[in-house]
Design an enzyme around this catalytic site. Structure first.
Site, mmCIF file in Angstrom:
data_model
loop_
_atom_site.group_PDB
_atom_site.id
_atom_site.type_symbol
_atom_site.label_atom_id
_atom_site.label_comp_id
_atom_site.label_asym_id
_atom_site.label_seq_id
_atom_site.Cartn_x
_atom_site.Cartn_y
_atom_site.Cartn_z
ATOM 1 C CG HIS A 128 -1.912 0.984 1.396
ATOM 2 N ND1 HIS A 128 -1.645 2.277 1.758
ATOM 3 C CD2 HIS A 128 -3.254 0.909 1.223
ATOM 4 C CE1 HIS A 128 -2.795 2.954 1.797
ATOM 5 N NE2 HIS A 128 -3.783 2.144 1.475
ATOM 6 C CG ASP A 205 0.853 -2.652 6.329
ATOM 7 O OD1 ASP A 205 -0.143 -2.742 7.073
ATOM 8 O OD2 ASP A 205 0.855 -1.997 5.272
ATOM 9 C CD GLN A 208 -6.581 -4.343 3.964
ATOM 10 O OE1 GLN A 208 -7.498 -5.137 4.124
ATOM 11 N NE2 GLN A 208 -6.796 -3.047 3.741
ATOM 12 C CE LYS A 231 -7.315 -0.485 6.172
ATOM 13 N NZ LYS A 231 -8.100 0.142 5.089
ATOM 14 C CB CYS A 369 -3.723 3.299 -1.587
ATOM 15 S SG CYS A 369 -4.971 4.521 -1.246
#
Lengths: 411, 153
Positions: A128, A205, A208, A231, A369
């Site tokens: 991202h 990261d 997600q 999220k 993104c």
């Protein structure tokens, strides 16, 4: 444990999310944009009201009752997060505005001070923008290089290439656990092992993955882990940085201000202890409290049910959509979270998005993104449907039906 | 469904499928790139203005984008030929009005001519940028004879 919690039915779960019963353009909302942000259960919404109705006040400061209650709830939330990702200590949990701020914090306070000309920062081709741009900024300032791990046509990291890129020049590996655009689950544990063997620290990261996969930072052994509250069913504007205490101790503060200090004089300021050294100013108190409630809610549904239900939806989605002529999937990795990105022959994703919206179906269209990933596949954009545990197979049928209408209109 | 049919009128679908004046204009004296980073739409507009008469002799465009942006570019090129630069600017202003007018107001469709086809865009605020990209790029091309990258973001 003597009495097992009865699992909620999908109807009971959906009833916890008031927004799911609204109409969009006169049709029942089919919310399939969960990778952009998830909806909030009433337990989370109520927690925010409760805070403002009953104990709104600033934390870590007042001696009065309200401040004590707010501080207690805020710190309780930190412990909830710590337990959720199985961190060793609460000092390793820093509340931020979100994944983006967490990554920027690491880039500026951990990497930048030790980055020299010729050094490298390693990321992958599926990141991202929030895991690209912060690194570009520090690399540019220090004359360092951003290196990119290539991916194959299914959207998986090419592991041999990754190993070749792990040289002594690399000062950090920063990698998405799950791709936001195409859902690939990266083999982060194996990657961390390889990186650590070369003495390279790793940031995961988890923006997600946190809502799909049970994360245990002690098992992963990652040095840093970043995620956003919104999220995982919490509000926007709150996020988390997990960092190993040994790193945090050596890192200079990211921002200066109130609460992050121990003593201040015009000659010299000493900083507060961990984790407060990294939480300058009045933080997003209700956001942090609501994040704790969101995690409690998430745990009450249970990661077992969540991963089972979401993989079923993913499998069902793939099978239903693959029957549509002219539909092509982008991202067909073996290990995937419940994210489906696709193209329709000759029809631009933006047109698809608008037409699905009129049927009440919310999907994301565009570059997600992740412009470099779109370039890698040689496409301008995709349409992305991303599923949560509150979605149903019936909703996927509505999506498929609506896609067929789009094709008909454009034929 | 009515709103959708208004947005995707036959004219729009036709221009999307068979864009007019699609391609390059090697001898043009005005040229600009347009880019919408949000959705990845790219467009190039080539304009050839006759220096003596001041009239737009030829216009072409190329690029990749959604039906709305492609049809908008295509229709725009058909409207520009034979116009003066001043008239082209006026057309741009009219276009902007069509796509951004409050949906409750009732513009006189008769006066809009071919631009009336863009009335449906107003109902979809997220798509105004798609429809506008070619037009902004056109204005930019007229202002600069050198290559410039413009963005609707």
């Amino acid at each position: 444990m003597t009495i097992a919690n009865r699992t909620k039915t999908i109807e009971e779960i959906r009833a916890d999310f008031p927004i799911l019963s609204r109409l969009v353009h006169g049709k029942p909302l089919v919310y399939l944009d969960n990778a952009a942000t998830t909806q909030k259960p009433k337990q989370v919404i109520d927690a925010i009201s409760d805070y403002y109705l009953n104990y709104n006040s600033n934390i870590h400061r007042g001696v009065h009752k309200l401040s004590q209650e707010a501080t207690d709830e805020y710190e309780k939330s930190r412990t909830t997060v710590k337990n959720f990702i199985n961190a060793h200590k609460y000092q390793e949990i820093i509340f931020t505005r979100g994944t983006t701020e967490s990554i920027n914090l690491v880039a500026n306070s951990f990497v930048k001070p030790n980055l020299s000309e010729g050094d490298e920062v390693l990321i992958s081709n599926m990141e991202h923008h929030s895991n690209i741009v912060p690194w570009q900024l520090v690399c540019e300032e220090k004359g360092a290089k951003l290196r990119v791990i290539p991916i194959n046509d299914t959207g998986e990291i090419i592991f041999e290439e990754f190993e070749k890129l792990l040289t002594e020049k690399v000062k950090i590996l920063s990698i998405a656990h799950v791709s936001n655009s195409i859902g690939t689950i990266n083999p982060v544990k194996a990657m961390i092992e390889k990186a650590h063997a070369k003495g390279i620290p790793v940031l995961v990261d988890a923006a997600q993955s946190i809502q799909h996969i049970g994360i245990d930072v002690q098992d992963l052994q990652c040095d840093f882990l970043a995620f956003s509250g919104h999220k995982i069913y919490a509000p926007t504007g709150i996020g988390v940085l997990f960092a190993k205490e040994q790193h945090l101790k050596k890192m200079p503060p990211y921002q200066g201000g109130g609460d992050m200090i121990s003593t201040v004089s015009f000659e010299k300021t000493t900083y507060n202890e961990l984790p407060y050294k990294f939480e300058a100013g009045t933080t997003n108190i209700e956001g942090a409290i609501a994040l704790g409630k969101a995690i409690e809610y998430f745990n009450s549904i249970g990661i077992g049910f969540i991963s089972r239900h979401e993989s079923e939806l993913l499998e069902y989605g793939h099978s239903v959509l693959s029957e549509i002529k002219g539909l092509r999937f982008i991202g067909t990795a073996e290990q995937k979270a419940s994210v489906i990105s696709f193209l329709l022959d000759g029809i631009h994703p933006h047109d698809i998005g608008t037409m699905l919206d009129v049927d009440g179906v919310a999907v994301r269209t565009g570059q997600h993104c992740a412009e470099p990933l779109m370039k890698r596949f040689g496409i301008p954009a995709t349409t992305r449907a991303s599923f949560s545990f509150y979605n149903t197979k019936e909703e996927i049928n509505v999506l498929a039906e609506s896609i067929r209408k789009v094709i008909k209109m454009f034929s | 469904m009515n709103e959708l049919q208004e947005l995707y009128q036959q004219v729009i679908l036709d221009h999307n499928k068979n864009p007019r004046n699609f391609g390059e204009l090697p001898q043009c004296n005005h040229h600009a790139h347009g880019h919408n980073p949000l959705c990845g739409d790219q467009i190039e507009v080539f304009i050839s203005v006759d220096e003596k008469s001041g009239l737009i002799e030829d216009v072409k465009f190329k690029g990749a984008g959604c039906a709305i942006s492609k049809a908008s570019a295509s229709i725009m090129t058909t409207l520009l030929k034979g116009k003066t630069i001043k008239e082209a600017r006026k057309l741009f202003d009219d276009f902007r009005e069509v796509v951004t007018l409050d949906s409750n107001s009732n513009p006189d469709v008769m006066n809009l001519g071919k631009l009336a086809v863009f009335c449906g865009v107003r109902e979809f605020p997220a798509r105004v940028k798609c429809a506008s990209l070619a037009w902004h790029t056109m204005i930019n091309a007229l202002e600069n004879s050198d290559v410039e990258q413009i963005s609707t973001e």
